[in-house]
Design a protein around this motif. Structure first.
Motif, PDB file in Angstrom:
ATOM      1  N   LEU A 178     -68.785 -72.441 102.404  1.00  0.00           N
ATOM      2  CA  LEU A 178     -67.472 -72.020 101.901  1.00  0.00           C
ATOM      3  C   LEU A 178     -66.927 -70.851 102.711  1.00  0.00           C
ATOM      4  CD1 LEU A 178     -67.961 -72.336  98.029  1.00  0.00           C
ATOM      5  CD2 LEU A 178     -66.465 -73.716  99.485  1.00  0.00           C
ATOM      6  N   GLN A 179     -67.781 -69.922 103.099  1.00  0.00           N
ATOM      7  CA  GLN A 179     -67.332 -68.785 103.909  1.00  0.00           C
ATOM      8  C   GLN A 179     -66.805 -69.254 105.265  1.00  0.00           C
ATOM      9  OE1 GLN A 179     -70.537 -65.954 104.149  1.00  0.00           O
ATOM     10  NE2 GLN A 179     -70.660 -65.705 101.941  1.00  0.00           N
ATOM     11  N   ARG A 180     -67.475 -70.257 105.849  1.00  0.00           N
ATOM     12  CA  ARG A 180     -67.050 -70.756 107.168  1.00  0.00           C
ATOM     13  C   ARG A 180     -65.760 -71.558 107.095  1.00  0.00           C
ATOM     14  NH1 ARG A 180     -72.528 -72.174 107.432  1.00  0.00           N
ATOM     15  NH2 ARG A 180     -71.993 -74.383 107.198  1.00  0.00           N
ATOM     16  N   HIS A 181     -65.532 -72.234 105.969  1.00  0.00           N
ATOM     17  CA  HIS A 181     -64.388 -73.142 105.855  1.00  0.00           C
ATOM     18  C   HIS A 181     -63.297 -72.625 104.906  1.00  0.00           C
ATOM     19  CE1 HIS A 181     -67.711 -75.718 107.261  1.00  0.00           C
ATOM     20  NE2 HIS A 181     -66.780 -76.456 107.828  1.00  0.00           N
ATOM     21  N   ALA A 182     -63.430 -71.397 104.443  1.00  0.00           N
ATOM     22  CA  ALA A 182     -62.551 -70.888 103.381  1.00  0.00           C
ATOM     23  C   ALA A 182     -61.083 -70.873 103.764  1.00  0.00           C
ATOM     24  CB  ALA A 182     -62.988 -69.475 102.974  1.00  0.00           C
ATOM     25  N   PHE A 183     -60.775 -70.727 105.063  1.00  0.00           N
ATOM     26  CA  PHE A 183     -59.388 -70.499 105.460  1.00  0.00           C
ATOM     27  C   PHE A 183     -58.737 -71.736 106.067  1.00  0.00           C
ATOM     28  CE2 PHE A 183     -61.921 -66.548 106.081  1.00  0.00           C
ATOM     29  CZ  PHE A 183     -61.591 -66.006 104.842  1.00  0.00           C
ATOM     30  N   GLY A 184     -59.318 -72.891 105.791  1.00  0.00           N
ATOM     31  CA  GLY A 184     -58.731 -74.170 106.171  1.00  0.00           C
ATOM     32  C   GLY A 184     -58.777 -75.104 104.978  1.00  0.00           C
ATOM     33  N   PRO A 185     -58.470 -76.373 105.177  1.00  0.00           N
ATOM     34  CA  PRO A 185     -58.545 -77.341 104.063  1.00  0.00           C
ATOM     35  C   PRO A 185     -59.999 -77.481 103.606  1.00  0.00           C
ATOM     36  CG  PRO A 185     -57.307 -78.217 105.926  1.00  0.00           C
ATOM     37  CD  PRO A 185     -57.986 -76.985 106.417  1.00  0.00           C
ATOM     38  N   VAL A 186     -60.262 -77.169 102.358  1.00  0.00           N
ATOM     39  CA  VAL A 186     -61.622 -77.226 101.826  1.00  0.00           C
ATOM     40  C   VAL A 186     -61.757 -78.443 100.914  1.00  0.00           C
ATOM     41  CG1 VAL A 186     -63.345 -76.075 100.386  1.00  0.00           C
ATOM     42  CG2 VAL A 186     -61.953 -74.742 101.973  1.00  0.00           C
ATOM     43  N   LEU A 187     -62.658 -79.335 101.274  1.00  0.00           N
ATOM     44  CA  LEU A 187     -62.898 -80.529 100.471  1.00  0.00           C
ATOM     45  C   LEU A 187     -64.239 -80.352  99.768  1.00  0.00           C
ATOM     46  CD1 LEU A 187     -61.789 -83.270 103.038  1.00  0.00           C
ATOM     47  CD2 LEU A 187     -60.453 -82.269 101.173  1.00  0.00           C
ATOM     48  N   LEU A 188     -64.181 -79.950  98.507  1.00  0.00           N
ATOM     49  CA  LEU A 188     -65.415 -79.702  97.772  1.00  0.00           C
ATOM     50  C   LEU A 188     -66.229 -80.982  97.589  1.00  0.00           C
ATOM     51  CD1 LEU A 188     -64.277 -77.121  95.068  1.00  0.00           C
ATOM     52  CD2 LEU A 188     -65.556 -76.711  97.173  1.00  0.00           C
ATOM     53  N   LYS A 189     -65.553 -82.140  97.540  1.00  0.00           N
ATOM     54  CA  LYS A 189     -66.283 -83.403  97.430  1.00  0.00           C
ATOM     55  C   LYS A 189     -67.173 -83.614  98.659  1.00  0.00           C
ATOM     56  CE  LYS A 189     -63.104 -85.938  94.403  1.00  0.00           C
ATOM     57  NZ  LYS A 189     -62.245 -87.134  94.266  1.00  0.00           N
ATOM     58  N   GLU A 190     -66.640 -83.227  99.832  1.00  0.00           N
ATOM     59  CA  GLU A 190     -67.422 -83.337 101.066  1.00  0.00           C
ATOM     60  C   GLU A 190     -68.652 -82.443 101.001  1.00  0.00           C
ATOM     61  OE1 GLU A 190     -67.015 -82.015 105.764  1.00  0.00           O
ATOM     62  OE2 GLU A 190     -65.207 -82.340 104.552  1.00  0.00           O
ATOM     63  N   LEU A 191     -68.479 -81.199 100.493  1.00  0.00           N
ATOM     64  CA  LEU A 191     -69.598 -80.270 100.371  1.00  0.00           C
ATOM     65  C   LEU A 191     -70.634 -80.814  99.396  1.00  0.00           C
ATOM     66  CD1 LEU A 191     -71.046 -77.611 100.851  1.00  0.00           C
ATOM     67  CD2 LEU A 191     -69.497 -76.531  99.207  1.00  0.00           C
ATOM     68  N   CYS A 192     -70.184 -81.321  98.262  1.00  0.00           N
ATOM     69  CA  CYS A 192     -71.110 -81.891  97.272  1.00  0.00           C
ATOM     70  C   CYS A 192     -71.917 -83.028  97.883  1.00  0.00           C
ATOM     71  CB  CYS A 192     -70.349 -82.404  96.052  1.00  0.00           C
ATOM     72  SG  CYS A 192     -69.554 -81.119  95.075  1.00  0.00           S
ATOM     73  N   SER A 193     -71.234 -83.875  98.637  1.00  0.00           N
ATOM     74  CA  SER A 193     -71.902 -85.006  99.277  1.00  0.00           C
ATOM     75  C   SER A 193     -72.944 -84.529 100.283  1.00  0.00           C
ATOM     76  CB  SER A 193     -70.875 -85.898  99.972  1.00  0.00           C
ATOM     77  OG  SER A 193     -71.500 -86.970 100.649  1.00  0.00           O
ATOM     78  N   ASN A 194     -72.592 -83.510 101.071  1.00  0.00           N
ATOM     79  CA  ASN A 194     -73.528 -82.966 102.056  1.00  0.00           C
ATOM     80  C   ASN A 194     -74.772 -82.397 101.394  1.00  0.00           C
ATOM     81  OD1 ASN A 194     -71.728 -83.622 104.082  1.00  0.00           O
ATOM     82  ND2 ASN A 194     -70.871 -81.561 104.237  1.00  0.00           N
ATOM     83  N   LEU A 195     -74.599 -81.842 100.187  1.00  0.00           N
ATOM     84  CA  LEU A 195     -75.720 -81.222  99.478  1.00  0.00           C
ATOM     85  C   LEU A 195     -76.479 -82.214  98.604  1.00  0.00           C
ATOM     86  CD1 LEU A 195     -73.981 -77.900  98.352  1.00  0.00           C
ATOM     87  CD2 LEU A 195     -75.517 -78.232 100.292  1.00  0.00           C
ATOM     88  N   GLY A 196     -75.950 -83.440  98.477  1.00  0.00           N
ATOM     89  CA  GLY A 196     -76.607 -84.440  97.649  1.00  0.00           C
ATOM     90  C   GLY A 196     -76.470 -84.165  96.170  1.00  0.00           C
ATOM     91  N   LEU A 197     -75.349 -83.545  95.781  1.00  0.00           N
ATOM     92  CA  LEU A 197     -75.114 -83.202  94.372  1.00  0.00           C
ATOM     93  C   LEU A 197     -73.811 -83.807  93.896  1.00  0.00           C
ATOM     94  CD1 LEU A 197     -75.975 -79.372  94.526  1.00  0.00           C
ATOM     95  CD2 LEU A 197     -77.432 -81.179  93.585  1.00  0.00           C
TER      96      LEU A 197
END
Length: 273
Positions: A178-197
């Motif tokens: 989130l810190q690395r991507h905070a200042f652009g379009p943030v897709l939380l679904k993508e993050l959840c998928s990457n984490l397997g949650l």
């Protein structure tokens, strides 16, 4: 008569702000004075006596004098570094000096808006000169961090809150992402998928680790950057919004006003030096 550590106040000796430090020059150091690392961005692993873990935004790491301090950067870390001593709130009563085993190594603060504001004032004050020139103001800011911790601790204890655990590795990864991507379009679904949650699992785990939802964490990062840009640049509101990940100045103004209780333009005029 021995006073509890909450009856003491830190007193500034020296202050330095380190921005996006990629590595510590020494993996282990020992200081003659009390030291404090207040993390504003990024994270680092620490080990002090029997305490160890990972410190990120909201964490303040305190190390007593003549105590080995092991540390390793996880993500480039920005932090406020203090050396300090202690003073009793009430000087009218004799008491034993505060001991290294009394103060927790990790102070976890939950009010991110207040914390971000204190950090902003620290950075502003640093531009006006070293702590020795404005000792009263520096003591006020350092003691504000301490008072916030003491107040939140007392409120948590009165509500029988569960002691917060160290961040687990998956949530450290989430916070760093989130810190690395905070200042652009943030897709939380993508993050959840990457984490397997699943989104529900992720939100529950993140809130348990950081004491706020992922969106609140993201908003705190963006508002923190907006504050800096408003005070340190002449960018227009639209330009600030673009650099903070918001689609336009109107939306930034609405979020900023809700968080800070003043509009961006009012904030700029009130605090700029």
């Amino acid at each position: 008569m021995e006073a509890p550590f909450t009856e003491w106040l830190p007193v500034v000796l020296q202050y330095t702000f380190w921005k996006r430090k990629a590595d510590f020059q020494l993996a282990e150091d020992t200081y003659e004075e009390w030291v404090l690392f207040a993390v504003e961005e990024g994270s680092f692993r620490y080990e002090i006596s029997e305490s160890s873990g990972t410190a990120a935004f909201g964490d303040i790491i305190v190390c007593p004098p003549r105590t080995p301090f092991h540390r390793e950067v996880v993500e480039p870390v920005s932090f406020h570094f203090y050396t300090f001593g202690w003073s009793r709130r009430d000087c009218g009563e004799d008491s034993a000096p505060i001991g290294g085993d009394e103060v927790p190594v990790r102070l976890a603060l939950t009010d991110s808006t207040r914390l971000s504001s204190t950090y902003l004032y620290m950075r502003q004050l640093a531009r006006l000169g070293p702590p020795a020139q404005r000792l009263g103001q520096w003591n006020h800011l350092l003691q504000d961090l301490w008072q916030q911790y003491v107040m939140e601790r007392e409120l948590a204890e009165s509500a029988s809150s569960v002691v917060q655990q160290e961040l687990d590795p998956v949530m450290i990864e989430a916070g760093s992402w989130l810190q690395r991507h905070a200042f652009g379009p943030v897709l939380l679904k993508e993050l959840c998928s990457n984490l397997g949650l699943s989104p529900v699992q992720f939100t529950r785990k993140f809130q348990a680790a950081y004491r706020m939802t992922p969106m609140d964490y993201l908003t705190s990062l963006r508002i923190q950057k907006a504050q800096t840009l408003l005070l340190e640049t002449t960018l227009t509101l639209e330009q600030v919004a673009e650099r903070c990940g918001y689609e336009n100045g109107f939306y930034l103004s609405r979020v900023f006003s809700r968080r800070m209780n003043v509009s961006p333009s009012q904030f700029r005029s009130m605090h700029r030096v």
